[in-house]
Motif scaffolding. Structure first.
Motif, short mmCIF file in Angstrom:
data_model
loop_
_atom_site.label_atom_id
_atom_site.label_comp_id
_atom_site.label_asym_id
_atom_site.label_seq_id
_atom_site.Cartn_x
_atom_site.Cartn_y
_atom_site.Cartn_z
N GLU A 114 0.83 -1.20 0.00
CA GLU A 114 0.00 0.00 0.00
C GLU A 114 0.87 1.25 0.00
OE1 GLU A 114 -2.54 -0.06 3.40
OE2 GLU A 114 -3.32 -2.07 2.99
N GLY A 115 0.20 2.39 -0.11
CA GLY A 115 0.87 3.64 0.17
C GLY A 115 1.07 4.59 -0.98
N LEU A 116 2.04 5.47 -0.80
CA LEU A 116 2.27 6.59 -1.70
C LEU A 116 2.76 6.13 -3.07
CD1 LEU A 116 2.73 9.66 -2.23
CD2 LEU A 116 5.03 9.34 -1.29
N LEU A 117 2.04 6.58 -4.11
CA LEU A 117 2.48 6.34 -5.48
C LEU A 117 2.20 7.60 -6.27
CD1 LEU A 117 3.72 4.15 -7.32
CD2 LEU A 117 1.40 3.58 -8.04
N LEU A 118 3.22 8.09 -6.96
CA LEU A 118 3.07 9.29 -7.79
C LEU A 118 2.75 8.87 -9.22
CD1 LEU A 118 3.40 12.37 -8.21
CD2 LEU A 118 5.85 11.95 -8.60
N LYS A 134 20.67 9.41 -8.25
CA LYS A 134 20.10 10.48 -7.41
C LYS A 134 19.92 10.06 -5.97
CE LYS A 134 19.66 13.30 -10.91
NZ LYS A 134 20.44 14.53 -11.02
N HIS A 135 19.79 8.75 -5.71
CA HIS A 135 19.60 8.24 -4.34
C HIS A 135 18.44 8.94 -3.62
CE1 HIS A 135 23.13 5.93 -5.03
NE2 HIS A 135 23.99 6.92 -4.89
N VAL A 136 17.28 8.97 -4.27
CA VAL A 136 16.11 9.59 -3.66
C VAL A 136 15.60 8.69 -2.53
CG1 VAL A 136 13.71 10.31 -4.05
CG2 VAL A 136 15.46 10.78 -5.78
N PRO A 137 15.50 9.21 -1.31
CA PRO A 137 15.07 8.36 -0.18
C PRO A 137 13.59 7.98 -0.27
CG PRO A 137 15.27 10.64 0.52
CD PRO A 137 15.80 10.59 -0.88
N LYS A 138 13.30 6.74 0.12
CA LYS A 138 11.92 6.25 0.18
C LYS A 138 11.72 5.63 1.56
CE LYS A 138 12.60 5.02 -4.64
NZ LYS A 138 14.06 5.31 -4.56
N THR A 139 10.67 6.03 2.24
CA THR A 139 10.44 5.54 3.60
C THR A 139 9.18 4.68 3.63
OG1 THR A 139 11.51 7.47 4.58
CG2 THR A 139 10.07 6.19 6.01
N TYR A 140 9.30 3.54 4.30
CA TYR A 140 8.21 2.58 4.40
C TYR A 140 7.88 2.31 5.86
CZ TYR A 140 9.30 1.45 -0.48
OH TYR A 140 9.52 1.51 -1.84
N PHE A 141 6.60 2.08 6.11
CA PHE A 141 6.16 1.52 7.40
C PHE A 141 5.91 0.04 7.17
CE2 PHE A 141 2.60 -0.10 9.88
CZ PHE A 141 3.09 0.09 11.17
N ALA A 142 6.34 -0.78 8.12
CA ALA A 142 6.14 -2.22 7.95
C ALA A 142 5.83 -2.87 9.29
CB ALA A 142 7.37 -2.88 7.33
N ARG A 143 5.07 -3.95 9.22
CA ARG A 143 4.91 -4.86 10.34
C ARG A 143 5.73 -6.11 10.00
NH1 ARG A 143 -0.81 -4.17 9.73
NH2 ARG A 143 -0.94 -6.43 9.44
N SER A 218 6.63 7.87 2.22
CA SER A 218 7.23 9.07 1.61
C SER A 218 8.19 8.67 0.50
CB SER A 218 7.95 9.92 2.66
OG SER A 218 9.13 9.30 3.11
N MET A 219 8.42 9.64 -0.38
CA MET A 219 9.37 9.49 -1.49
C MET A 219 10.00 10.85 -1.71
SD MET A 219 8.62 8.26 -5.40
CE MET A 219 9.93 7.99 -6.59
N GLY A 220 11.29 10.97 -1.45
CA GLY A 220 11.90 12.29 -1.50
C GLY A 220 11.24 13.20 -0.49
N SER A 221 10.87 14.39 -0.92
CA SER A 221 10.21 15.35 -0.04
C SER A 221 8.71 15.13 0.04
CB SER A 221 10.48 16.77 -0.54
OG SER A 221 9.91 16.95 -1.84
N LEU A 222 8.17 14.21 -0.74
CA LEU A 222 6.73 14.01 -0.83
C LEU A 222 6.26 12.96 0.18
CD1 LEU A 222 4.17 14.82 -2.43
CD2 LEU A 222 4.64 12.88 -3.95
N SER A 223 5.34 13.35 1.05
CA SER A 223 4.79 12.43 2.05
C SER A 223 3.34 12.13 1.73
CB SER A 223 4.89 13.04 3.45
OG SER A 223 6.24 13.20 3.83
N LEU A 224 2.93 10.91 2.04
CA LEU A 224 1.55 10.50 1.80
C LEU A 224 0.59 11.37 2.61
CD1 LEU A 224 -0.47 8.44 0.56
CD2 LEU A 224 -0.11 7.04 2.60
N ASP A 225 -0.44 11.87 1.95
CA ASP A 225 -1.50 12.62 2.61
C ASP A 225 -2.39 11.61 3.33
OD1 ASP A 225 -3.78 14.02 3.33
OD2 ASP A 225 -3.91 15.15 1.46
#
Length: 247
Positions: A114-118, A134-143, A218-225
């Motif tokens: 699930e989650g953020l997709l542009l 570019k090494h754009v950071p991507k942050t995930y929440f996981a169980r 999140s992906m780069g500066s963009l965070s999921l609303d």
């Protein structure tokens, strides 16, 4: 969003603005339904400048946009592709008002993730966000099961772990929200700087753990609303888009 300085064919402008196919627009022009700067257009192939010329269709002003940028809260069960023969795609979630923009997902999320997709039609921005250089950071929440997840795992991820194919990941930041263990799932956030196939799942497999739920936040500066329900989407704000663009 997007700046257009060059001229283009009238039928291309109207097709890109959702007024039909080239042949339908030709008929629209033929019946006198299109005006350019106050005069009836006679040729659907005439050149117009979207920034300078006023184009009306049946009295309605045409507002041309070259690019569109949508934030989608991807639900599970959809593949990150423009078409697929077996499964529904993320484009199946997008309304018809965007169908003429030829949108595509920037990168991919697994079918069950699930989650953020542009989604956009801006190939240049997509390349900037996906380029390995570019090494754009991507942050995930996981169980995660098989825990507890602890400091040793955080250190392993920080140094880079060897995946099942021998590839050693770039350093990643593991934030342990709940360590889990004794039959309870750990809750973590993981920031990676690359996007290998099933990377988050494979990283935890490398430390003998299993991801049971995964969501990109999140992906780069963009965070999921977080007000977006699963399957919902909205256009990026100017501020969000500016944050994504390379300096």
């Amino acid at each position: 969003m997007g700046i257009v300085k060059q001229t283009m064919r009238l039928d291309k402008l109207l097709a890109h603005s959702g007024y039909g196919t080239r042949s339908e627009i030709k008929l629209l022009v033929k019946r006198g339904g299109v005006q350019v700067n106050g005069k009836k257009a006679k040729d659907s192939g005439q050149q117009v400048n979207p920034e300078q010329d006023e184009v009306l269709v049946d009295g309605e002003k045409v507002v041309y946009r070259e690019f569109v940028y949508l934030m989608l809260h991807k639900p599970p069960g959809y593949v990150s592709a423009t078409e697929d023969t077996r499964d529904p795609t993320v484009l199946d979630l997008i309304g018809g008002e965007y169908s003429h923009f030829d949108l595509f997902p920037v990168g991919r999320l697994d079918k069950d993730t699930e989650g953020l997709l542009l989604l956009t039609n801006d190939g240049k921005l997509a390349h900037e966000l996906l380029s390995p250089k570019k090494h754009v950071p991507k942050t995930y929440f996981a169980r995660v099961s098989g825990g507890p997840v602890g400091a040793e795992d955080a250190e392993a991820f920080r140094e880079g772990v060897r995946l099942d194919d021998g590839y050693v990941t770039l350093p990643a930041q593991l934030n342990i929200l709940e360590p889990g263990g004794a039959g309870t799932e750990a809750r973590i956030e993981l920031t990676i700087m690359e996007g290998k196939f099933h990377q988050v799942k494979r990283m935890f497999e490398a430390v003998d753990k299993k991801v049971v739920y995964l969501k990109r936040i999140s992906m780069g500066s963009l965070s999921l609303d977080h007000t977006l329900a699963l399957g919902a989407y909205r256009e990026l704000t100017e501020e969000e888009l500016t944050g994504l663009r390379p300096e």
